[in-house]
Design a protein around this motif. Structure first.
Motif, mmCIF file in Angstrom:
data_model
loop_
_atom_site.group_PDB
_atom_site.id
_atom_site.type_symbol
_atom_site.label_atom_id
_atom_site.label_comp_id
_atom_site.label_asym_id
_atom_site.label_seq_id
_atom_site.Cartn_x
_atom_site.Cartn_y
_atom_site.Cartn_z
ATOM 1 N N ASN A 21 111.037 -38.234 57.026
ATOM 2 C CA ASN A 21 110.084 -38.324 58.122
ATOM 3 C C ASN A 21 109.965 -39.720 58.705
ATOM 4 O O ASN A 21 109.113 -39.967 59.522
ATOM 5 N N PHE A 70 103.582 -34.050 71.169
ATOM 6 C CA PHE A 70 103.055 -34.006 69.804
ATOM 7 C C PHE A 70 101.926 -32.994 69.769
ATOM 8 O O PHE A 70 101.073 -32.972 70.663
ATOM 9 N N GLN A 79 106.080 -33.265 66.112
ATOM 10 C CA GLN A 79 106.728 -33.586 67.376
ATOM 11 C C GLN A 79 107.572 -32.382 67.744
ATOM 12 O O GLN A 79 108.362 -31.896 66.937
ATOM 13 N N THR A 88 105.408 -35.920 61.801
ATOM 14 C CA THR A 88 105.335 -37.299 62.272
ATOM 15 C C THR A 88 104.947 -38.216 61.113
ATOM 16 O O THR A 88 104.509 -37.767 60.069
ATOM 17 N N SER A 89 105.078 -39.512 61.345
ATOM 18 C CA SER A 89 104.695 -40.490 60.331
ATOM 19 C C SER A 89 103.169 -40.529 60.191
ATOM 20 O O SER A 89 102.435 -40.076 61.072
ATOM 21 N N LEU A 92 101.512 -42.688 63.057
ATOM 22 C CA LEU A 92 101.554 -41.978 64.322
ATOM 23 C C LEU A 92 100.543 -40.838 64.306
ATOM 24 O O LEU A 92 99.819 -40.621 65.275
ATOM 25 N N ARG A 93 100.463 -40.132 63.204
ATOM 26 C CA ARG A 93 99.483 -39.044 63.043
ATOM 27 C C ARG A 93 98.068 -39.574 63.237
ATOM 28 O O ARG A 93 97.252 -38.976 63.944
#
Length: 146
Positions: A21, A70, A79, A88-89, A92-93
């Motif tokens: 991921n 997203f 994504q 997602t990371s 980013l989340r």
């Protein structure tokens, strides 16, 4: 398997999953000047599958406009990519969830400059409306030479 073995196994699996991921885009700001971003939350994985099919069908138009999407379902952010939804990371989340907390039941369009350009009601969302709005943006006009 004893408790210690189970914990080690769980840590191993978590590490393996996180390797798959990782990406260059670890925060929402990493997409600035590279992509326009759509963000929303959906009520179920069934609806996620419908959106995935819709976005896959529209992939050429999305790519032409540098659009990526997203989607939050439960506490997971995906994504939408051609053919599948990817996790997602963590960072980013967190960025996406913070935006969605302030804008429930909407689809956000974030421009190349990182600012929110449009807020669409989720109930009657269409990519055609997004495409029309993006095509009116000065940077998009410059991209297509108008």
């Amino acid at each position: 398997m004893n408790k210690r073995g189970y914990v080690r196994w769980l840590m191993f699996i978590t590490g393996v999953l996180s390797i798959g991921n990782t990406s260059a885009e670890d925060k929402l700001a990493d997409f600035q000047w590279q992509h326009r971003v759509l963000i929303t939350q959906l009520p179920s994985k069934d609806v996620l599958a419908q959106w995935q099919a819709y976005f896959t069908y529209q992939q050429a138009d999305l790519t032409a406009r540098k659009l990526i999407a997203f989607v939050q379902v439960d506490n997971t952010v995906y994504q939408l990519t051609q053919g599948q939804a990817q996790f997602t990371s963590v960072h980013l989340r967190q960025d996406i969830l913070a935006l969605l907390d302030r804008h429930p039941d909407t689809v956000l369009l974030i421009g190349l400059d990182g600012g929110i350009k449009e807020v669409y009601p989720l109930s009657d969302f269409s990519l055609e409306q997004v495409f029309a709005n993006v095509d009116l943006m000065p940077m998009r006009k410059a991209e297509i030479g108008r």
